[in-house]
Design a protein around this motif. Structure first.
Motif, PDB file in Angstrom:
ATOM      1  N   ARG A 358       9.286   6.698 -11.733  1.00 41.05           N
ATOM      2  CA  ARG A 358       8.950   7.594 -11.596  1.00 41.05           C
ATOM      3  C   ARG A 358       7.316   6.939 -11.989  1.00 41.05           C
ATOM      4  O   ARG A 358       6.186   7.772 -12.359  1.00 41.05           O
ATOM      5  CB  ARG A 358       9.286   8.925 -12.737  1.00 41.05           C
ATOM      6  N   GLU A 359       7.325   6.247 -11.628  1.00 42.66           N
ATOM      7  CA  GLU A 359       5.984   5.700 -12.087  1.00 42.66           C
ATOM      8  C   GLU A 359       4.805   5.469 -10.685  1.00 42.66           C
ATOM      9  O   GLU A 359       5.225   6.128  -9.853  1.00 42.66           O
ATOM     10  CB  GLU A 359       5.266   3.636 -12.458  1.00 42.66           C
ATOM     11  N   HIS A 360       3.533   5.352 -10.921  1.00 44.10           N
ATOM     12  CA  HIS A 360       2.458   5.284  -9.706  1.00 44.10           C
ATOM     13  C   HIS A 360       2.675   4.113  -8.649  1.00 44.10           C
ATOM     14  O   HIS A 360       2.944   2.478  -8.969  1.00 44.10           O
ATOM     15  CB  HIS A 360       0.687   4.871 -10.341  1.00 44.10           C
ATOM     16  N   TYR A 361       3.421   5.193  -7.790  1.00 44.51           N
ATOM     17  CA  TYR A 361       3.788   3.996  -6.701  1.00 44.51           C
ATOM     18  C   TYR A 361       2.432   4.242  -5.753  1.00 44.51           C
ATOM     19  O   TYR A 361       2.019   4.704  -5.467  1.00 44.51           O
ATOM     20  CB  TYR A 361       4.849   5.300  -5.166  1.00 44.51           C
ATOM     21  N   LYS A 362       2.296   2.519  -5.438  1.00 46.64           N
ATOM     22  CA  LYS A 362       1.071   2.097  -4.791  1.00 46.64           C
ATOM     23  C   LYS A 362       2.302   1.018  -3.640  1.00 46.64           C
ATOM     24  O   LYS A 362       3.192   0.250  -3.945  1.00 46.64           O
ATOM     25  CB  LYS A 362      -0.047   1.146  -5.227  1.00 46.64           C
ATOM     26  N   ALA A 363       1.493   1.503  -2.047  1.00 49.86           N
ATOM     27  CA  ALA A 363       1.662   0.673  -0.610  1.00 49.86           C
ATOM     28  C   ALA A 363       0.731   0.262  -0.140  1.00 49.86           C
ATOM     29  O   ALA A 363      -0.163   1.458   0.496  1.00 49.86           O
ATOM     30  CB  ALA A 363       2.790   0.672  -0.146  1.00 49.86           C
ATOM     31  N   MET A 364       0.802  -0.714   0.942  1.00 53.01           N
ATOM     32  CA  MET A 364      -0.047  -1.212   2.113  1.00 53.01           C
ATOM     33  C   MET A 364       0.481  -1.007   2.977  1.00 53.01           C
ATOM     34  O   MET A 364       1.714  -2.116   2.893  1.00 53.01           O
ATOM     35  CB  MET A 364      -0.751  -1.567   1.916  1.00 53.01           C
ATOM     36  N   GLY A 365       0.021  -0.987   3.842  1.00 56.74           N
ATOM     37  CA  GLY A 365       0.639  -0.855   5.433  1.00 56.74           C
ATOM     38  C   GLY A 365      -0.613  -1.690   6.681  1.00 56.74           C
ATOM     39  O   GLY A 365      -1.587  -1.614   6.324  1.00 56.74           O
ATOM     40  N   LEU A 366      -0.486  -3.160   6.998  1.00 61.25           N
ATOM     41  CA  LEU A 366      -0.671  -4.353   7.770  1.00 61.25           C
ATOM     42  C   LEU A 366      -0.474  -4.600   8.830  1.00 61.25           C
ATOM     43  O   LEU A 366       0.456  -4.773   9.035  1.00 61.25           O
ATOM     44  CB  LEU A 366      -1.792  -5.098   6.672  1.00 61.25           C
ATOM     45  N   ILE A 367      -1.526  -4.069  10.632  1.00 63.07           N
ATOM     46  CA  ILE A 367      -1.259  -4.651  11.826  1.00 63.07           C
ATOM     47  C   ILE A 367      -2.311  -5.563  11.792  1.00 63.07           C
ATOM     48  O   ILE A 367      -2.792  -4.846  11.573  1.00 63.07           O
ATOM     49  CB  ILE A 367      -0.392  -4.113  11.767  1.00 63.07           C
ATOM     50  N   ALA A 368      -1.530  -6.027  13.386  1.00 61.80           N
ATOM     51  CA  ALA A 368      -2.187  -7.326  13.835  1.00 61.80           C
ATOM     52  C   ALA A 368      -3.043  -6.443  15.114  1.00 61.80           C
ATOM     53  O   ALA A 368      -1.386  -6.138  15.683  1.00 61.80           O
ATOM     54  CB  ALA A 368      -2.608  -8.759  13.431  1.00 61.80           C
ATOM     55  N   ALA A 369      -4.126  -6.809  16.067  1.00 64.46           N
ATOM     56  CA  ALA A 369      -4.106  -6.167  17.540  1.00 64.46           C
ATOM     57  C   ALA A 369      -4.354  -7.846  18.179  1.00 64.46           C
ATOM     58  O   ALA A 369      -5.859  -8.053  17.612  1.00 64.46           O
ATOM     59  CB  ALA A 369      -4.157  -5.118  17.452  1.00 64.46           C
ATOM     60  N   ALA A 370      -3.951  -7.799  19.646  1.00 65.46           N
ATOM     61  CA  ALA A 370      -5.145  -8.418  20.282  1.00 65.46           C
ATOM     62  C   ALA A 370      -6.817  -8.409  20.159  1.00 65.46           C
ATOM     63  O   ALA A 370      -6.815  -7.352  19.944  1.00 65.46           O
ATOM     64  CB  ALA A 370      -4.395  -8.551  21.782  1.00 65.46           C
ATOM     65  N   GLY A 371      -7.085  -9.246  20.442  1.00 64.15           N
ATOM     66  CA  GLY A 371      -8.673  -8.694  20.248  1.00 64.15           C
ATOM     67  C   GLY A 371      -9.234  -9.343  19.276  1.00 64.15           C
ATOM     68  O   GLY A 371     -10.548  -8.924  19.459  1.00 64.15           O
ATOM     69  N   GLY A 372      -7.942  -9.690  17.921  1.00 63.87           N
ATOM     70  CA  GLY A 372      -9.335  -9.857  17.066  1.00 63.87           C
ATOM     71  C   GLY A 372      -9.245  -8.314  16.106  1.00 63.87           C
ATOM     72  O   GLY A 372     -10.343  -8.535  15.340  1.00 63.87           O
ATOM     73  N   LEU A 373      -8.579  -7.824  16.109  1.00 63.99           N
ATOM     74  CA  LEU A 373      -8.030  -6.217  16.100  1.00 63.99           C
ATOM     75  C   LEU A 373      -6.868  -6.204  14.645  1.00 63.99           C
ATOM     76  O   LEU A 373      -6.262  -6.868  14.400  1.00 63.99           O
ATOM     77  CB  LEU A 373      -7.831  -5.509  16.366  1.00 63.99           C
ATOM     78  N   ALA A 374      -8.022  -5.398  13.328  1.00 66.09           N
ATOM     79  CA  ALA A 374      -6.469  -5.629  12.966  1.00 66.09           C
ATOM     80  C   ALA A 374      -6.721  -3.636  11.838  1.00 66.09           C
ATOM     81  O   ALA A 374      -7.558  -2.948  11.446  1.00 66.09           O
ATOM     82  CB  ALA A 374      -7.085  -6.299  11.403  1.00 66.09           C
ATOM     83  N   ALA A 375      -5.952  -3.539  11.130  1.00 65.44           N
ATOM     84  CA  ALA A 375      -5.776  -1.980  10.778  1.00 65.44           C
ATOM     85  C   ALA A 375      -4.764  -1.659   9.776  1.00 65.44           C
ATOM     86  O   ALA A 375      -4.462  -2.388   9.273  1.00 65.44           O
ATOM     87  CB  ALA A 375      -5.043  -0.860  11.412  1.00 65.44           C
ATOM     88  N   GLY A 376      -5.393  -1.310   8.551  1.00 62.85           N
ATOM     89  CA  GLY A 376      -4.611  -1.402   7.386  1.00 62.85           C
ATOM     90  C   GLY A 376      -4.495   0.337   6.838  1.00 62.85           C
ATOM     91  O   GLY A 376      -5.454   1.266   6.999  1.00 62.85           O
ATOM     92  N   ILE A 377      -3.306   0.747   5.662  1.00 64.96           N
ATOM     93  CA  ILE A 377      -3.618   1.576   5.652  1.00 64.96           C
ATOM     94  C   ILE A 377      -3.306   1.562   3.585  1.00 64.96           C
ATOM     95  O   ILE A 377      -2.174   0.471   3.669  1.00 64.96           O
ATOM     96  CB  ILE A 377      -2.905   2.670   5.564  1.00 64.96           C
ATOM     97  N   VAL A 378      -3.858   2.651   2.695  1.00 70.49           N
ATOM     98  CA  VAL A 378      -3.313   1.900   1.337  1.00 70.49           C
ATOM     99  C   VAL A 378      -2.449   3.593   0.971  1.00 70.49           C
ATOM    100  O   VAL A 378      -3.715   4.334   1.300  1.00 70.49           O
ATOM    101  CB  VAL A 378      -3.959   1.816   0.071  1.00 70.49           C
ATOM    102  N   VAL A 379      -1.643   3.646   0.655  1.00 66.62           N
ATOM    103  CA  VAL A 379      -0.829   4.816   0.226  1.00 66.62           C
ATOM    104  C   VAL A 379      -0.689   5.111  -1.600  1.00 66.62           C
ATOM    105  O   VAL A 379       0.143   4.077  -1.279  1.00 66.62           O
ATOM    106  CB  VAL A 379       0.590   5.451   0.782  1.00 66.62           C
ATOM    107  N   GLU A 380      -0.408   6.239  -1.787  1.00 70.78           N
ATOM    108  CA  GLU A 380      -0.083   6.004  -3.851  1.00 70.78           C
ATOM    109  C   GLU A 380       0.438   7.775  -3.439  1.00 70.78           C
ATOM    110  O   GLU A 380       0.282   8.189  -3.383  1.00 70.78           O
ATOM    111  CB  GLU A 380      -0.784   6.335  -4.346  1.00 70.78           C
ATOM    112  N   ALA A 381       1.377   7.665  -5.175  1.00 72.03           N
ATOM    113  CA  ALA A 381       2.238   8.809  -5.076  1.00 72.03           C
ATOM    114  C   ALA A 381       2.493   9.285  -6.334  1.00 72.03           C
ATOM    115  O   ALA A 381       2.810   7.937  -7.175  1.00 72.03           O
ATOM    116  CB  ALA A 381       3.110   8.626  -4.437  1.00 72.03           C
TER     117      ALA A 381
END
Length: 381
Positions: A358-381
């Motif tokens: 029941r605490e503050h939930y925090k998480a992150m998703g990360l991924i790399a891609a060809a060409g030197g790209l990256a995407a990321g997202i931080v979520v919470e609940a």
């Protein structure tokens, strides 16, 4: 005023290796039942959806997002867009969906990714002169001259040699990925595609260090080289999220993961595996969180060495890294892999809630891609 986006529901198909249990289905056929199930989960009518965004990397046109939306029974009035940032595509689709909501341009978005290695078109370059034969190619260029544009496996092998990450260390990492996946293997959140009976990721298996070390070196040298055990297999699969604006979710009594911060970043095309590291640092600085604050971090494992390099620099604890196993244990359906990360996080959060967290939930998703790209997202609940 900036609105917040909420991941109200998240679903995916099982992942199957190329030529496996999903081999007869096109990318849009994989995505359509996922879309339908998302709407059923939260009692959302198709006409309430403002936009559909789908990541895909191998189809070279045709707008699979539109095909999937129509197959899923969404009204023809709902627009759909396909996004191609290679491995980042599925997560970038979710990021763009969240940004539509934050900008006030939508209240309800379906966003995710789909890929069928098995049914992807054969690629050919049209000849420049009449009478010449088309030239078959396996992948497009990801960076133009004078940039270095290595094959991704060659780039990963060079990284392993430079960082002196040995074959056995890579094998141990891969074995742990399979062990985590097997420990929590469940079909509870899987969507079974019509015409198949596959309910779980079919590549996940008991893998010993001995077996992993017996796999022949495919790239690099005998000390730090990459093998079939430490490279994610080519795979088929689809995943998507139902994104709602915070006020829309509240109106319908829906709880979910709040999208706290999103980011995309470019880096050296010759070292694509390193780009997520800088992006993660940027996201952590912007949120004020630390790695140790994260209940889970989903970091895509296209290669053991790529994930290990990022985990080592960022000091990600093993217990919070890919708690359900990663890409090495299930396979890599390119356009879907980034979206799968968010399904895994949504599942992890729900399980934590069921177990009394029941605490503050925090998480992150990360991924790399060809060409030197990256995407990321931080979520919470």
């Amino acid at each position: 005023m900036t609105r917040r986006a909420v991941i109200a529901a998240a679903r995916r198909t099982p992942v199957a290796p190329r030529g496996g249990g999903l081999k007869d289905l096109q990318a849009d056929e994989l995505a359509a039942p996922v879309f339908s199930k998302l709407l059923d989960d939260e009692g959302i009518e198709g006409g309430m959806v403002d936009h559909v965004l789908l990541g895909n990397a191998l189809y070279a046109g045709g707008n699979p997002a539109r095909m999937a939306a129509l197959r899923a029974g969404l009204p023809p009035t709902v627009p759909a867009m396909t996004i191609d940032t290679q491995c980042c595509s599925g997560l970038d689709a979710i990021i763009q969906g969240a940004r539509l909501i934050e900008a006030g341009a939508a209240r309800c978005v379906i966003a995710g990714g789909a890929e069928s290695y098995s049914r992807a078109p054969v690629r050919m370059h049209r000849p420049k002169a009449m009478g010449k034969e088309p030239v078959v190619y396996t992948r497009p260029a990801f960076a133009p001259p004078p940039f270095d544009d290595p094959d991704l496996s060659e780039a990963a092998a060079r990284l392993a040699a430079r960082l002196e990450i040995g074959r056995e260390d890579q094998a141990v990492f891969a074995v742990h990925s399979h062990e985590k996946a097997r420990a929590v293997k469940t079909s509870k959140k899987r969507v079974v595609c019509p015409g198949t009976d596959l309910v779980d990721d079919s590549f996940t298996r008991p893998l010993s260090i001995r077996a992993a070390m017996r796999a022949p070196v495919l790239y690099g040298d005998r000390e730090t080289g990459l093998s079939a055990a430490t490279i994610a297999c080519e795979a088929d699969g689809a995943a998507a999220t139902l994104l709602l604006s915070e006020d829309f979710a509240r109106e319908r009594g829906i709880r979910g993961l709040n999208v706290f911060k999103t980011g995309s970043k470019g880096g050296d095309p010759a070292d694509p595996a390193l780009t997520p590291i800088e992006l993660a640092k940027q996201l952590l600085k912007q949120t004020g969180f630390d790695v140790v604050d994260m209940n889970a971090i989903e970091l895509h494992e296209a290669y053991a060495v790529q994930a290990m390099a990022a985990a080592n620099v960022l000091n990600i604890p093993s217990k919070s890294l890919n708690p359900f196993g990663g890409g090495l244990a299930r396979g890599h359906p390119i356009g879907a892999s980034g979206a799968i990360l968010m399904v895994q996080l949504h599942n992890h959060w729900q399980i934590q809630r069921q177990q009394g967290f029941r605490e503050h939930y925090k998480a992150m998703g990360l991924i790399a891609a060809a060409g030197g790209l990256a995407a990321g997202i931080v979520v919470e609940a």
